[in-house]
Design an enzyme around this catalytic site. Structure first.
Site, short mmCIF file in Angstrom:
data_model
loop_
_atom_site.label_atom_id
_atom_site.label_comp_id
_atom_site.label_asym_id
_atom_site.label_seq_id
_atom_site.Cartn_x
_atom_site.Cartn_y
_atom_site.Cartn_z
N LYS A 111 0.82 -1.21 0.00
CA LYS A 111 0.00 0.00 0.00
C LYS A 111 0.86 1.26 0.00
CE LYS A 111 -4.38 -1.85 1.51
NZ LYS A 111 -5.58 -1.77 2.34
N LYS A 193 -4.56 -9.95 -6.11
CA LYS A 193 -5.81 -10.37 -5.47
C LYS A 193 -6.92 -9.37 -5.81
CE LYS A 193 -6.06 -7.93 -1.17
NZ LYS A 193 -6.86 -7.82 0.01
N LYS A 196 -10.74 -4.12 -2.89
CA LYS A 196 -11.68 -3.00 -2.89
C LYS A 196 -11.01 -1.73 -3.38
CE LYS A 196 -13.97 -3.88 1.40
NZ LYS A 196 -12.79 -3.75 2.28
P1 ATP Z 1 -8.48 -3.14 0.53
O1 ATP Z 1 -8.24 -3.38 -0.92
O2 ATP Z 1 -9.05 -1.78 0.85
O3 ATP Z 1 -7.35 -3.56 1.41
P2 ATP Z 1 -9.87 -5.61 0.69
O4 ATP Z 1 -10.69 -5.82 -0.50
O5 ATP Z 1 -8.56 -6.32 0.81
O6 ATP Z 1 -9.69 -4.06 0.91
P3 ATP Z 1 -10.56 -5.84 3.49
O7 ATP Z 1 -11.55 -4.96 4.15
O8 ATP Z 1 -9.14 -5.47 3.71
O9 ATP Z 1 -10.79 -5.96 1.92
O10 ATP Z 1 -10.79 -7.35 3.91
C1 ATP Z 1 -11.96 -7.92 4.42
C2 ATP Z 1 -11.80 -9.42 4.43
O11 ATP Z 1 -11.85 -9.92 3.09
C3 ATP Z 1 -10.45 -9.90 5.00
O12 ATP Z 1 -10.67 -11.05 5.80
C4 ATP Z 1 -9.65 -10.27 3.77
O13 ATP Z 1 -8.69 -11.28 4.03
C5 ATP Z 1 -10.74 -10.78 2.85
N1 ATP Z 1 -10.34 -10.61 1.44
C6 ATP Z 1 -10.03 -9.44 0.82
N2 ATP Z 1 -9.72 -9.65 -0.46
C7 ATP Z 1 -9.84 -10.99 -0.68
C8 ATP Z 1 -9.64 -11.83 -1.82
N3 ATP Z 1 -9.29 -11.32 -2.99
N4 ATP Z 1 -9.87 -13.16 -1.68
C9 ATP Z 1 -10.24 -13.70 -0.49
N5 ATP Z 1 -10.44 -12.95 0.63
C10 ATP Z 1 -10.24 -11.61 0.55
#
Ligand code: ATP
Ligand code: LTN
Length: 328
Positions: A111, A193, A196
């Site tokens: 990040k 991955k 969001k």
């Molecule tokens: P950001 O991109 O803002 O970091 P994010 O999409 O990674 O957001 P988080 O709020 O950080 O989402 O994560 C919420 C939950 O979703 C966490 O348990 C994280 O491990 C899971 N998660 C996020 N992205 C994935 C993915 N691509 N596959 C499986 N699990 C995920």
């Protein structure tokens, strides 16, 4: 009862990775565990946020979590900023973590490489996450694979704190990562991955995407040229991702599913159909809930009061262990 705790940031729209990697397990845990789930709005502030957008996302994410199946009668659902014990324990965790171990966190490296302004909060983010978890005497933390390192750190900090205090003040938590769906990849860039906060609209399936958008995104998903359906995330990341999505959405094993296809077209069609079916009831419930902001606010207020009663007891214990005097 075994306590399950997890958190999610209101940093963007909920996507299929969040649902398959984490939320599905949260919904299960509320019937078998003492389940506590938190919308971590303070964590979202580690990167710049527009206040109006953050407000709107916090309400809509809460409504969407309820639409996914979180039942405020069966779990505790609350906002991180409503329970001030989180930032208060975070300070003690910052004083327990070393600069070196925070520097090794891969999420910080990723990040900060993308951020224009690298806040100190982005660096200390995992100490706040450890506080989130440790405040609730958490036994298990259901998360996707990307959070493995942060949960390991929370364990290390709890152990270090206990050994310095010479007593078991904090419960040492374990992560729970699903066997299928723990790492859903971006459909356009299967090396990354699904996320969001990454700008990749065609590579990300949102929980609120309509069926046409879902079909289009899956149909255009990047695969490779050899048309061989095999579950091999290293050599065939795009195809393996589609198998993981289909497997997680239908409760089946991706390697076993691979044997049922000899071309990409039918695999994509079945994956799209399974995702549309999985999301349809969530979308219908969300459409009703999101209009009712009164109910969402009241869920959050009730959740914060329940969370606070546990969190304040833990914080008092921790303060005593480090030698801080009681306030009153
Ligand atoms: P950001 O991109 O803002 O970091 P994010 O999409 O990674 O957001 P988080 O709020 O950080 O989402 O994560 C919420 C939950 O979703 C966490 O348990 C994280 O491990 C899971 N998660 C996020 N992205 C994935 C993915 N691509 N596959 C499986 N699990 C995920
Ligand atoms: N860092 C996590 C979100 C998060 C979390 C938590 C997850 C904050 N606090 C406590 C589990 C437990 C993320 O980026 N997905």
């Amino acid at each position: 009862m075994v306590r399950s705790f997890s958190g999610i940031q209101p940093s963007g729209d909920l996507h299929l990775g969040n649902l398959l990697g984490a939320i599905t397990r949260w919904v299960q845990d509320q019937h078998t565990h003492d389940a506590v789930f938190c919308v971590v709005d303070l964590h979202a502030l580690t990167l710049p946020q527009d206040p109006a957008v953050l407000r709107e996302r916090t309400v809509s994410l809460t409504a969407l979590l309820v639409a996914c199946g979180l039942d405020p009668g069966a779990c505790t659902l609350f906002l991180q900023s409503h329970v001030p014990e989180h930032t208060r324990l975070a300070w003690l965790m910052e004083c327990t973590a070393s600069f070196g171990e925070l520097s090794r966190m891969t999420q910080f490296k990723d990040k900060s490489a993308r951020a224009e302004f690298i806040s100190a909060g982005l660096f200390t983010y995992p100490a706040l996450q450890a506080a989130d978890i440790l405040l609730y005497d958490t036994d298990v933390v259901p998360v996707g694979d990307d959070q493995r390192q942060h949960i390991e750190l929370a364990r290390d900090l709890a152990q270090r704190f206990n050994s310095r205090a010479g007593q078991d003040v904090l419960v040492v938590p374990k992560h729970v990562i699903p066997p299928v769906g723990a790492r859903i990849m971006d459909l356009q860039e299967p090396g990354n991955k699904m996320s969001k906060s990454l700008e990749s609209p065609q590579g990300t399936i949102l929980v609120l995407d309509d069926p046409k958008a879902i079909e289009k995104k899956i149909k255009r998903a990047v695969t490779d040229a050899d048309n061989e359906v095999r579950f091999d995330p290293e050599a065939k990341p795009g195809v393996s991702n589609l198998l993981s999505i289909l497997g997680a959405a239908t409760g089946r094993d991706p390697s076993a599913l691979a044997g049922e296809y000899d071309m990409y077209g039918p695999l994509k069609a079945d994956a799209a159909e399974a995702v549309v079916e999985l999301l349809a009831p969530i979308q219908a419930r969300y459409a009703e809930l999101v209009r009712d902001t009164g109910t969402i606010t009241s869920i959050l207020h009730t959740g914060a009061a329940k969370a606070r009663s546990v969190a304040s007891a833990t914080l008092a214990r921790v303060h005593d262990a480090v030698g801080l005097l009681p306030p009153g």
